[in-house]
Write an enzyme that holds these catalytic residues in place. Structure first.
Site, mmCIF file in Angstrom:
data_model
loop_
_atom_site.group_PDB
_atom_site.id
_atom_site.type_symbol
_atom_site.label_atom_id
_atom_site.label_comp_id
_atom_site.label_asym_id
_atom_site.label_seq_id
_atom_site.Cartn_x
_atom_site.Cartn_y
_atom_site.Cartn_z
ATOM 1 C CE LYS A 58 -7.557 25.771 0.757
ATOM 2 N NZ LYS A 58 -7.733 25.274 2.097
HETATM 3 C C1 LIG Z 1 -7.924 25.599 3.566
HETATM 4 C C2 LIG Z 1 -6.892 25.473 4.626
HETATM 5 C C3 LIG Z 1 -7.125 24.764 5.805
HETATM 6 C C4 LIG Z 1 -8.479 24.306 6.198
HETATM 7 O O1 LIG Z 1 -8.916 23.248 5.493
HETATM 8 P P1 LIG Z 1 -10.336 22.630 5.849
HETATM 9 O O2 LIG Z 1 -10.397 21.435 4.946
HETATM 10 O O3 LIG Z 1 -11.352 23.673 5.542
HETATM 11 O O4 LIG Z 1 -10.308 22.256 7.283
HETATM 12 C C5 LIG Z 1 -6.083 24.550 6.686
HETATM 13 N N1 LIG Z 1 -4.868 25.050 6.451
HETATM 14 C C6 LIG Z 1 -4.606 25.773 5.351
HETATM 15 C C7 LIG Z 1 -3.218 26.254 5.136
HETATM 16 C C8 LIG Z 1 -5.614 26.018 4.417
HETATM 17 O O5 LIG Z 1 -5.363 26.750 3.329
#
Ligand SMILES: *Cc1c(COP(=O)(O)O)cnc(C)c1O
Length: 369
Positions: free
Chosen positions: A184
């Site tokens: 991210k």
């Molecule tokens: C990356 C992502 C998640 C998951 O996040 P985690 O921190 O790995 O639980 C949830 N929703 C969306 C839209 C994502 O892109």
């Protein structure tokens, strides 16, 4: 052989390393929450919300938020069929049912008229996921929510830096969640956050996040109900503090890369990219190209061309309703069709202009331009 272009890579500087080292050395005992509280404060300020609770993941933040809304067995939550499993899984943890609806053709986010058509007496929430940093049509979703008395919540995991009519994504609905996974824009390795302006919901999630121990409980080791354990560590939060001090720069760079791609690709016939409608700004987490059906470009052709060029490109999300644990909803025509003719392009802080050119050249070659 040319060097490999990865689709994503975090940007970690001496600032993050310094804070993480300090947390590892000194962040214990009475200081074991210092960076967590600082990170939550920085995030609240950035987003313009009253409350924030750092978590070990976005999945955990969503799980607790949905639980605090009282969602359980027999309930339904509406979300787009085009999504990552993490948005749907917490609904099922609570015994509720994810109801998958089709997406809009331009933003690839949830289609409001499909939401309204899917509402039943069991609907308990509308989950708006800002896909790839593109913005959901929040005005229409909120109007539908209001009309039927159903909360709209935001999974803004991909949308740090995205702004909808001067409100930041994640700060608009009943609550919002973010992810700080290594892919991210802002990363703590693994991590997430729950945000809200609703004091009651905040207090409930705070209790849930502390194994059911209410803040007001004076007895030690006395949970008032079964809660969860989804806490962020102080060391992760220390990295997050460094990232938050650089957040404007991290977002600006993602947007810059997106605009470099747009300049090279957006005018090509039969090709669409992430939209940025009037009055909005996108954080541009994942630059994406979607080819028109008549272009005859397939996912397999795209993947093969990128592999040959030593570039990591990511497939567009498959429809969740097509996974073996759900009931297929092939009436969600766009959600089922888009992944066959779309691809996510590499984007990361230290990507060079030459790398962007190399990626764009692969697409141009496929289109014979
Ligand atoms: C990356 C992502 C998640 C998951 O996040 P985690 O921190 O790995 O639980 C949830 N929703 C969306 C839209 C994502 O892109």
């Amino acid at each position: 052989m040319t060097s490999r272009i990865h689709y994503t890579k975090p940007s970690i500087t001496e600032l993050e390393v310094g804070y993480a080292t300090d947390a590892a050395r000194n962040g214990w005992g009475e200081h074991c929450y210092d960076y967590i509280h600082r990170f939550e404060a920085l995030f609240r300020e950035h987003l313009g919300v009253k409350y924030a609770i750092a978590t070990s993941s976005c999945t955990g933040a969503l799980h607790m938020g949905l639980s605090a809304l009282g969602i359980g067995s027999g309930d339904e939550v509406i979300l787009a069929d085009t999504n990552w499993i993490a948005s749907a899984a917490p609904i099922t943890y609570l015994g509720a049912t994810p109801v998958f609806v089709d997406v809009l053709s331009d933003s690839w986010c949830i289609a409001p008229e499909r939401v309204e058509a899917a509402i039943t007496p069991s609907t308990r929430a509308i989950l708006a996921v800002h896909l790839y940093g593109n913005l959901c049509d929040m005005d229409r979703l909120l109007a539908i929510g209001e009309k039927y008395g159903i909360p709209v919540i935001e999974d803004a995991a991909e949308a740090i830096g995205s702004v909808y009519h001067s409100q930041r994504a994640g700060s608009i609905g009943k609550f919002g969640t973010f992810s700080f996974h290594g892919t991210k824009t802002l990363t703590t390795g693994e991590g997430g956050i729950f945000v809200s302006n609703d004091v009651e919901l905040y207090e409930q999630v705070l209790t849930l996040s502390n194994h059911g121990r209410a803040r007001s409980q004076v007895k030690q080791f006395w949970p008032d109900k079964i809660g969860y354990k989804y806490k962020m560590s102080n060391i992760q939060a220390a990295i997050g503090c460094g990232q938050m001090e650089r957040i404007e720069d991290l977002i600006a760079r993602k947007r810059e890369i997106f605009y470099q791609y747009r300049e090279l690709l957006a005018d090509l016939p039969g090709l669409a990219m992430n939209p940025e409608p009037e009055g909005t700004t996108i954080g541009a987490w994942m630059p994406t190209v979607v080819f028109a059906p008549e272009s005859d470009i397939s996912r397999e052709m795209l993947q093969a061309a990128f592999v040959a060029a030593n570039i990591d490109a990511r497939v567009f999300f498959y429809p969740l309703s097509g996974l073996p644990m759900f009931t297929p909803r092939q009436e969600n025509r766009l959600a089922w069709d888009l992944p066959n003719r779309a691809i996510n392009l590499p984007s990361y802080h230290d990507m060079s202009r030459a790398d962007v050119n190399r990626v764009a050249a692969v697409i141009k070659a496929l289109l014979h331009v």
